[in-house]
Design an enzyme around this catalytic site. Sequence first.
Site, PDB file in Angstrom:
ATOM      1  N   GLY A 123       0.833  -1.196   0.000  1.00 45.00           N
ATOM      2  CA  GLY A 123       0.000   0.000   0.000  1.00 45.00           C
ATOM      3  C   GLY A 123       0.865   1.242   0.000  1.00 45.00           C
ATOM      4  N   GLY A 165       1.650   4.311   3.687  1.00 46.85           N
ATOM      5  CA  GLY A 165       2.631   3.477   2.998  1.00 46.85           C
ATOM      6  C   GLY A 165       3.728   4.270   2.320  1.00 46.85           C
ATOM      7  N   HIS A 225     -20.311   8.925   7.823  1.00 52.14           N
ATOM      8  CA  HIS A 225     -20.027  10.351   7.616  1.00 52.14           C
ATOM      9  C   HIS A 225     -21.334  11.082   7.321  1.00 52.14           C
ATOM     10  CE1 HIS A 225     -18.208  14.047   6.267  1.00 52.14           C
ATOM     11  NE2 HIS A 225     -16.995  13.573   6.497  1.00 52.14           N
ATOM     12  N   ARG A 266     -18.950  13.244  14.017  1.00 44.94           N
ATOM     13  CA  ARG A 266     -19.628  12.654  12.873  1.00 44.94           C
ATOM     14  C   ARG A 266     -20.733  11.675  13.256  1.00 44.94           C
ATOM     15  NH1 ARG A 266     -14.310  11.649   8.987  1.00 44.94           N
ATOM     16  NH2 ARG A 266     -14.029  13.846   8.437  1.00 44.94           N
ATOM     17  N   LEU A 318      -5.686  11.685   8.000  1.00 48.11           N
ATOM     18  CA  LEU A 318      -4.417  12.100   7.406  1.00 48.11           C
ATOM     19  C   LEU A 318      -3.345  12.221   8.481  1.00 48.11           C
ATOM     20  CD1 LEU A 318      -5.681  14.849   4.910  1.00 48.11           C
ATOM     21  CD2 LEU A 318      -5.420  12.390   4.553  1.00 48.11           C
TER      22      LEU A 318
END
Length: 662
Positions: free
Chosen positions: A44, A49, A270, A334, A466
Amino acid sequence: MATSPRLDAKIPDGQLSEKWTKFRSTVPLVNPANKRNIEIIVVGTGLAGASAAASLAEMGYKVKAFCFQDSPRRAHSIAAQGGVNAAKNYQNDGDSVYRLFYDTIKGGDYRAREANVHRLSEVSGNIIDQCVAQGVPFAREYGGLLSNRSFGGTQVQRTFYAAGQTGQQLLLGAYSALQRQVGLGNVTMYTRHEMMDVVMVDGKARGIIARDLISGKLERHFGHAVLLCTGGYGNVFYLSTNAMGSNVTAAWKAHKKGAFFGNPCYTQIHPTCIPVSGDHQSKLTLMSESLRNDGRIWVPKKPNDTRPANQIPEDERDYYLERRYPAFGNLVPRDIASRAAKERCDAGYGVGASKKAVYLDYAAAILRYGRVEATKRGMHNASTEELQVMGKEVVKEKYGNLFDMYKQITGEDPYEVPMRIYPAVHYTMGGLWVDYNLMTTVPGLYALGEANFSDHGANRLGASALMQGLADGYFVIPYTIGAYLSGDIRTKAIPTDAPEFVAAEKAVQDTIDQLMSIQGTKSVDYYHKKLGLIMWDKCGMARNEVGLKEAIEEIKALRKEFWSNVRIPGDANEFNPELEKAGRVADFLELGELMCIDALNRNESCGGHFREEYQTEEGEAKRDDENYAYVAAWEYKGDSDYELHKEELVYENIKIAQRSYK
């Protein structure tokens, strides 16, 4: 509730704020000469990765990187829109490492491991510095400082962003670092290759079997360690915000070789997705959570109101998040925003043709920004039309590509009419169980980013995906892998004609042959859609005991039918996307059952896991901290046979409390 003896989290001793610093200072190291003799496989090449492969190669290790796309730039990390969190306190609004740590633990409904989350918060600032140095074009204020915006579950502005394409820009930074190492010969890149199995030698992960997706040829690859950076498994629901190629295969194969699967039922819904428009759809489109920063969410106060949104007066609108959660308003986490939208729609207040949508409205934000612009320009008697023109210019600068994307998909102009949104499957907080070093229960096998369970508990806060992927790749694994590899420096490269490699390849080939020989009457997508419907209806936003028991039996029957009646056209020894999908759906059919088993076992509601039997009088999630404050780590024992191991979650620095965003 004792922690299973099979689960050693390897959390360092000492104060929480000092654990990571002490660990880095005392972890065993591999000297530069020995690094050149050690091979590492990275599966990945998304954010986790690519950053891991680049960092480890820069340190001197020999790295092989694999991705099933034609380029690492196509990893699903590019789809992350809104931003990346970091505790830099640029806004001087009271942010800190501890506050980011606390928000993340609370946002995950007290079901994440303290030590891992605090480490994530500590290194968050380094991520921004690293990415700025790489040239990532983060948004900036007028004076040149990096800009921040708010995301759900927080009361500070800590989210750094690059318009509505933050994931893409961050991935380009990591990709550049990776390609530099490819150019130097330190990384060998294998595109269009899919990992089909982990190779075990003497109880350790020592390589993988990969399939060249162009030729269909199986390949054997040795590695002293294997890193799985393969993302999440939201596509078990068929319709999700994930790219169509996103899958669970690498993690699932590792699970069947001994890696425990942690909290498989923890799925994030979400709240800000474009609603389903028909049976033709193969995926859903996410509208960034950053839009909740300025947009207001509402439904009509009158049930089944069919008037166009702009014809509904202000006093006939229910801004239900602001009404129910005044402290956080539209920026609740969320899971809470998703359940609230579903509740309104189920009660008959939904909008649009399907009545499965709510409005996300920018009219007030446009006027607010317009007034600011008018003041800056000395226009003290600007008309409403002038304010709207100026306000739209500001909104376009902040969110323009998201607005354009919405218009392209729906044909509606969100500058003129409110967007219609509805919750959809997005991220998965469950994944392979890992210790503090990010190693699974299989020695030498690591899981990074969304592929592991470790940092988000029962609900991930926005802009944290992220952050975790880059933290794991750039700042965690380069240290922690030394704890294992320092004891492996005398291990020579194992020849790929060793019996273990031969046997692993044969098992993969046998499975491919079996799939190709069925030649039934139904397509792979037919079974994937049926599985997705079962999962969404009975293990989705809301679950209950009866539905989960039904789902388990339905999935077993569907899996049996799949293996007797699926039809895969073409040949195995060629480019064959249907064969690729078949292997992935076969794994989803097994994972789906485990997700339902895990959901059935957890007799509480927490975060994104909502059991209808366990809710407060106000309809909120009701946890059971006495009996379920643990990570559920499942061991594969055979077909439909899983053993539960529990890692007790101990909170020494945070007081567990019922979540409140009111």
